[in-house]
Design an enzyme around this catalytic site. Structure first.
Site, PDB file in Angstrom:
ATOM      1  N   GLY A 272     -11.875   2.147   4.779  1.00 25.30           N
ATOM      2  CA  GLY A 272     -10.485   1.076   4.239  1.00 25.30           C
ATOM      3  C   GLY A 272     -10.223   1.782   2.452  1.00 25.30           C
ATOM      4  O   GLY A 272      -9.903   3.411   3.228  1.00 25.30           O
ATOM      5  N   HIS A 273      -8.934   1.129   2.276  1.00 26.43           N
ATOM      6  CA  HIS A 273      -7.889   2.526   1.629  1.00 26.43           C
ATOM      7  C   HIS A 273      -9.190   3.123   0.401  1.00 26.43           C
ATOM      8  O   HIS A 273      -9.722   2.629  -0.087  1.00 26.43           O
ATOM      9  CB  HIS A 273      -6.961   1.493   0.974  1.00 26.43           C
ATOM     10  CG  HIS A 273      -7.276  -0.046   0.468  1.00 26.43           C
ATOM     11  ND1 HIS A 273      -6.355  -0.828  -0.141  1.00 26.43           N
ATOM     12  CD2 HIS A 273      -8.710  -0.633  -0.071  1.00 26.43           C
ATOM     13  CE1 HIS A 273      -6.879  -1.464  -0.861  1.00 26.43           C
ATOM     14  NE2 HIS A 273      -7.981  -1.261  -0.423  1.00 26.43           N
ATOM     15  N   ASN A 274      -8.533   3.760   0.458  1.00 27.63           N
ATOM     16  CA  ASN A 274      -8.879   5.222  -0.898  1.00 27.63           C
ATOM     17  C   ASN A 274     -10.249   5.808  -0.806  1.00 27.63           C
ATOM     18  O   ASN A 274     -10.661   5.873  -1.588  1.00 27.63           O
ATOM     19  CB  ASN A 274      -8.686   4.440  -2.381  1.00 27.63           C
ATOM     20  CG  ASN A 274      -7.197   4.141  -2.453  1.00 27.63           C
ATOM     21  OD1 ASN A 274      -6.482   2.872  -1.843  1.00 27.63           O
ATOM     22  ND2 ASN A 274      -6.384   5.019  -2.481  1.00 27.63           N
TER      23      ASN A 274
ATOM     24  N   GLN B  63       0.933  -1.196  -0.282  1.00 26.02           N
ATOM     25  CA  GLN B  63       0.137  -0.033  -0.011  1.00 26.02           C
ATOM     26  C   GLN B  63       0.686   1.022   0.314  1.00 26.02           C
ATOM     27  O   GLN B  63       1.242   1.352   1.023  1.00 26.02           O
ATOM     28  CB  GLN B  63      -0.873  -0.314   1.471  1.00 26.02           C
ATOM     29  CG  GLN B  63      -2.212  -1.992   1.918  1.00 26.02           C
ATOM     30  CD  GLN B  63      -2.451  -1.082   0.349  1.00 26.02           C
ATOM     31  OE1 GLN B  63      -3.886  -0.671   0.145  1.00 26.02           O
ATOM     32  NE2 GLN B  63      -2.745  -1.890  -0.575  1.00 26.02           N
TER      33      GLN B  63
ATOM     34  N   SER C 142     -11.734   2.234  -1.914  1.00 24.06           N
ATOM     35  CA  SER C 142     -12.444   2.973  -2.360  1.00 24.06           C
ATOM     36  C   SER C 142     -14.186   3.820  -2.930  1.00 24.06           C
ATOM     37  O   SER C 142     -14.304   4.117  -4.839  1.00 24.06           O
ATOM     38  CB  SER C 142     -12.206   2.156  -4.164  1.00 24.06           C
ATOM     39  OG  SER C 142     -10.591   1.670  -4.380  1.00 24.06           O
TER      40      SER C 142
END
Lengths: 351, 351, 351
Positions: A249-251, A208, A269
């Site tokens: 979560g990521h993004n 990441q 995302s």
């Protein structure tokens, strides 16, 4: 802590005072459990009837309730003070802030000798670095920021001016939070997002490479996690309020002034608009877009993007166990029930 | 960080390069936001149309897209490089690993002087023990393992070679994790399982006498908890990937290469097969057995064992609040609706 | 650890021993995986058939199973010991306690030199303050309490006698926990409740002026959060048991001996009665009242007060994905299906 007079409160916070300015206030409290030294407030008209019976020394009310608030004590000969203000709930919020500043210890500027601070870190003016905090190479701590005991500010991370981290917060490498933020205990900002490529039945890690960027005036509840982005950054915009135990979560991107209640979660995302509210334990899957002013009820699973402001819900209505069992069992035949209904309609109509 | 050339990437990771080997790459990024120094990838055919418009310097593609990837720049006279490889997503994963090793500080071998290490603990070669870590009696840290700041490795616990613990991880007494693991911040491994015997209206504690045994190549997300077993151990097999905020009850066993998304939970004594995926916020009750290759959708409550591979789901479909209210209210009468339908069918058929 | 004889166990815990008192016991274990040195128990009659096949050295049983337990080994000539007691599960619980006291290191009285303790804090007799713990001004630690590594006891907080905090626990300022409690790693007690007043599209913080008050004999699981009250205190009464990853909002009150399973959550100002059980991942919205002896099934969302004891449920029954999709899609038309059914009933009845 000694009581304050209503006049001191009015001097600090404004409002129209009806009643004796010298009335002594020892605590802020709810209408229902108020005593003769309590300052209470009426915001929700649902609790209007409590005005007649409360023992509060003074009640903060909107103009529409000014008469009821001041006359409540008349029969008993009480003082029946009131502070009249257009938005009692906002007044109450500011009162709690003023009160907290009064009763809590003043922030101190100190760097506790037990903290482990890399010489290449930058500390602003008047910072408070608590016992056993760790501040790694290249980290920057803004003026007046407060870093609690056992916090870890990893390399090249940045804390904005006036931001307060409670005990045991991790701010991951390269991540940053803006000004005037509040981060509660156990928060982890900048752990790896959950990304893997399948490889012959096993999982290959996707490193990441992004970070987490958090705006100004953001509050983050205890044990909440915000993952770093895979390629770009995870972004939390200004004024966002996150409760405890939330997973971001990521993004993910969360728009300004959106508030999320405890145990809710957003998968990778997804973009949430501004001025949204997400109920407790609601969950939103990845790669969606929610418009501004979308409100998600507690416990609801959001599985598609939402382009229209409004309230969205989806929880199974609870019932006593016997009824639930009957209805839940029938639910598994719901599609076939519809087919049977159709058949019946056809037959009846053709009769 | 200075850019790298495509030829360096190919030398490290393989793949068929179409285009100029000297093309400079400054970042890895998504197709949509790529610029002329970006290396992007196309894995999901759904995003195929972005190939025509991306500004990426190079795109990693499967052979089927090689032509589209290289010809995209032709009209504009661009370089239009491509790396062709059978599995672009796997290539991308390895690229992120290679990139991370390049841009991140190299692991160091050090024992920070502020760490509190019991003399009876065993430290392998080349370990990195961070500031203020606590390593208790009899603990063993494998070669090249990295223990972050504020970690607590309790008595007789063991960390395998090359395993990395982020800041603020607890590995409970007698628990062990294998080689090459990654454990993110705030994780608690080896808290007591939740076990009590009722005793005249109160609860009598069942001491948890087992431990937690975690295999090799396991990743555990931030603030996840894995409880120790009551009598036997809780077991997480090789290659399992757990996201953030997950709860694993006592005596659970999770099979190899199973992946669980954030906020999911498994109650005590349940056995999950290998190669399963558990969606975010899914919950699985205790004492069940799930076969290999079972896939649980997000938010689903699993209340019975599953012996057949496949995808299983059970969330209430969300709707705007008004529709949801109408349908949810009706749902409470579903069983009686079925009875009414039956009666009608009977009547209609007998007419 | 050397084995013990059954006679030692009987001497400590009582029960009627059938069989040889000198039988050596090396471990406590489940019936199914027992060997010739295992002491097992039969509590749930569902597992009765395992009595015939278990290899256990001895089985703890209720009087009704005494004969089956002692005769099981007869054919094979085994010793077939049994401990007969009215409540085998309670006996088992006490056995685990006795066993744990035997095999675990004895608590020590020590104040680790690396702990940071304010001189105005009060430490009782025989306390154990772990490495790198932080104890702030005015905090009080009761006799025999154990404060794990990296715990933070904030100003004026109080830990009752004999209470044990695992590593990495935060007890917020002014909060207190009673006697004989157990708090697992990562718990945050006393973070701010989630309270904001809307102000022109942004949120104005309501400072949380209450604390958290926890009774005696309370156990709190890893990474659970209990927020401080807004005006009054959040209250957890005696004997409450909370599992991991639970979220308790501000001003919640939980009655005596209520138990909550992992990942459940209670929003602000809700009152839960005594002797309730809350299933895993269940969620209860704010401002409700639940009576004593209410039992909530796992995953259920409670949206209204409950005045009657009983079991309440509300989860969507899971199914294979194809069936779920069909039923879930139909669910969105459920209200109109009811209308169609009504119309059909009307028509049929008027025919």
């Amino acid at each position: 802590m000694s009581p304050v007079s209503l006049s001191e409160i009015i001097a600090a916070l404004g409002g129209d005072l009806h009643g004796a300015p010298e009335t002594a206030i020892a605590r802020i409290g709810p209408l229902a459990s108020a005593d003769a030294t309590t300052l209470a407030f009426l915001s929700n008209p649902r609790y209007q009837s409590q005005l007649a019976t409360t023992a509060a020394a003074c009640v903060i009310v909107a103009p529409a309730f000014a008469e009821a608030a001041t006359q409540r004590g008349a029969a008993a000969g009480g003082s029946a003070a009131a502070i009249v203000t257009p938005d009692p709930y906002l007044y109450f919020a500011r009162l709690t802030q003023w009160w907290a500043a009064r009763v809590r210890p003043q922030p101190v500027a100190r760097i506790h000798p037990s903290a482990v601070i890399d010489p290449s870190a930058t500390l602003g003016e008047g910072v408070d670095i608590g016992p056993l905090a760790v501040i790694e190479a290249g980290a920057r701590i803004g003026d007046g920021a407060r870093i609690g005991p056992h916090c870890v500010i990893e390399r090249n991370a940045a804390v904005g001016p006036g931001t307060r981290l409670a005990a045991r917060v991790t701010l991951g490498y390269d991540c940053r939070i803006g000004a005037r933020g509040i981060v509660h205990g156990g928060v982890v900002i900048g752990a790896d997002g959950f990304g893997f490529a399948p490889n012959k039945g096993a999982w290959e890690k996707i490193e990441q490479l992004g970070a987490v960027v958090i705006g100004d005036d953001v509050e983050i509840g205890a044990n909440t996690c915000i993952d770093r982005g895979a390629l770009d950054d995870t972004v939390i915009e200004d004024g966002v309020k996150l409760d405890n135990q939330i997973q971001i979560g990521h993004n993910v991107r969360i728009g300004k002034h959106t508030a999320m209640a405890g145990c809710s979660a957003i998968a990778g995302s997804t973009t949430i608009g501004a001025h949204c509210t997400i109920g407790g334990a609601a969950m939103i899957i990845g790669h969606l877009t929610l418009a501004d002013h979308v409100h998600i009820s507690m416990g609801t699973a959001i599985t598609r993007s939402i382009s229209k402001p409004g309230q969205y819900s989806g929880v199974f209505p609870f019932d006593d166990n016997a009824n639930w069992e009957k209805n839940a069992a029938t639910l598994r035949q719901l599609h076939s029930l519809r087919e049977r209904l159709r058949a019946l309609e056809k037959k009846t109509n053709s009769d």
